[in-house]
Design an enzyme around this catalytic site. Structure first.
Site, PDB file in Angstrom:
ATOM      1  N   GLY A  33       0.815  -1.211   0.000  1.00  0.00           N
ATOM      2  CA  GLY A  33       0.000   0.000   0.000  1.00  0.00           C
ATOM      3  C   GLY A  33       0.842   1.252   0.000  1.00  0.00           C
ATOM      4  N   ASN A  34       0.187   2.395   0.195  1.00  0.00           N
ATOM      5  CA  ASN A  34       0.916   3.661   0.272  1.00  0.00           C
ATOM      6  C   ASN A  34       0.225   4.567   1.289  1.00  0.00           C
ATOM      7  OD1 ASN A  34      -1.010   5.573  -1.205  1.00  0.00           O
ATOM      8  ND2 ASN A  34      -0.770   3.918  -2.690  1.00  0.00           N
ATOM      9  N   ARG A  35       0.831   5.702   1.561  1.00  0.00           N
ATOM     10  CA  ARG A  35       0.382   6.555   2.664  1.00  0.00           C
ATOM     11  C   ARG A  35      -0.622   7.630   2.268  1.00  0.00           C
ATOM     12  NH1 ARG A  35       3.396   5.424   7.035  1.00  0.00           N
ATOM     13  NH2 ARG A  35       5.522   4.658   6.719  1.00  0.00           N
TER      14      ARG A  35
END
Ligand code: CTP
Ligand code: CA
Length: 236
Positions: A33-35
């Site tokens: 995932g990413n932020r």
């Protein structure tokens, strides 16, 4: 204009916004995932609805209340996001704002059972995760549109300067590479992370040398500035 003096300059338009960050599953309990928090995309959807647009918000893993007046379509992965955006575009979209952080890569294989710690012939090795490219949703929209002028396509880019050039040089190159109609370049750097409440952005148009810089300011003000650019580019 509404009672508070703000414009309803998107009345009659269908605006599609993607927001958040995709999750690419590895096994039933894990993902890449990413932020991205989704705050900027949600602010854009809320502002477009306030300005009278019909809004479809394709939302990837965002923990925020639904903006008033927006139809929210929840997705998890980049492939699901691509499907949802294509469906919304087929439903007569006038504008697509790609604020979501779409993973560039996803695991090549999905393990239907949880990957266990004991791995390899002697149970002490670490697995290697192979990745494959995800489709570039924005580039696909540009290609599908061909010679038509709808939908108006807005890209986002989080850029840091590096030895190859500063933020604006990278943004200009990305705008040309992507072929979209407006690029919102977000300055990210040491100490500036996803999820903050303020940001500085540069608004770049193809064939327009001038760059409009907005901020540092709140994401609601950034949203208003982006939609001002869209309205002015759409004409009447
Ligand atoms: N984007 C997309 N599909 C992807 C990756 C990105 O539609 N698979 C969109 C993003 O939503 C954003 C724009 O493309 O509007 C730019 O994303 P960015 O990650 O900055 O550009 P990339 O072309 O992926 O280049 P890089 O990550 O190498 O900087
Ligand atoms: Ca990327």
């Amino acid at each position: 204009r509404r009672a508070d003096g703000s414009p309803v300059d998107l009345a009659g338009r269908h605006v599609v916004v993607s927001a958040g960050g995709t999750r690419e599953p590895l096994d039933p309990v894990r993902f890449l995932g990413n932020r991205s928090s989704g705050k900027q995309g949600y602010a854009l959807a809320a502002e477009a609805a306030r300005r009278g647009a019909r809004v479809t918000l394709v939302s990837a893993n965002v923990d925020l209340p639904a903006p008033e007046g927006a139809e929210v379509v929840d997705v998890e992965t980049g492939l699901q996001l691509q499907d949802a955006v294509h469906q919304a575009v087929a439903d007569d979209a006038d504008v697509v704002v790609m604020a979501a952080a779409v993973a560039d890569f996803r695991p090549a294989a999905y393990a239907t059972r949880k990957i266990k710690k004991e791995h390899g012939p002697d149970a002490s090795e670490a697995p290697v995760v192979e990745l494959v490219r995800n489709p570039d949703v924005l580039a696909g929209l540009v290609a599908d549109r061909g010679d038509r002028d709808r939908p108006f396509l807005v890209g986002f880019a989080a850029e840091t300067g590096d030895d190859q050039g500063d933020v604006l040089q990278h943004a200009r190159a990305k705008l040309e590479r992507k072929g979209c109609d407006l690029l919102v370049a977000n300055e990210v750097g040491p100490g500036v992370t996803f999820g903050q409440d303020t940001s500085t952005v540069h608004l770049l148009r193809p064939d327009v040398a001038d760059v409009r810089t907005v901020g540092p300011t709140g994401k609601d003000k950034v949203a208003a500035a982006v939609l001002d650019e869209v309205v002015s580019a759409l004409g009447t």
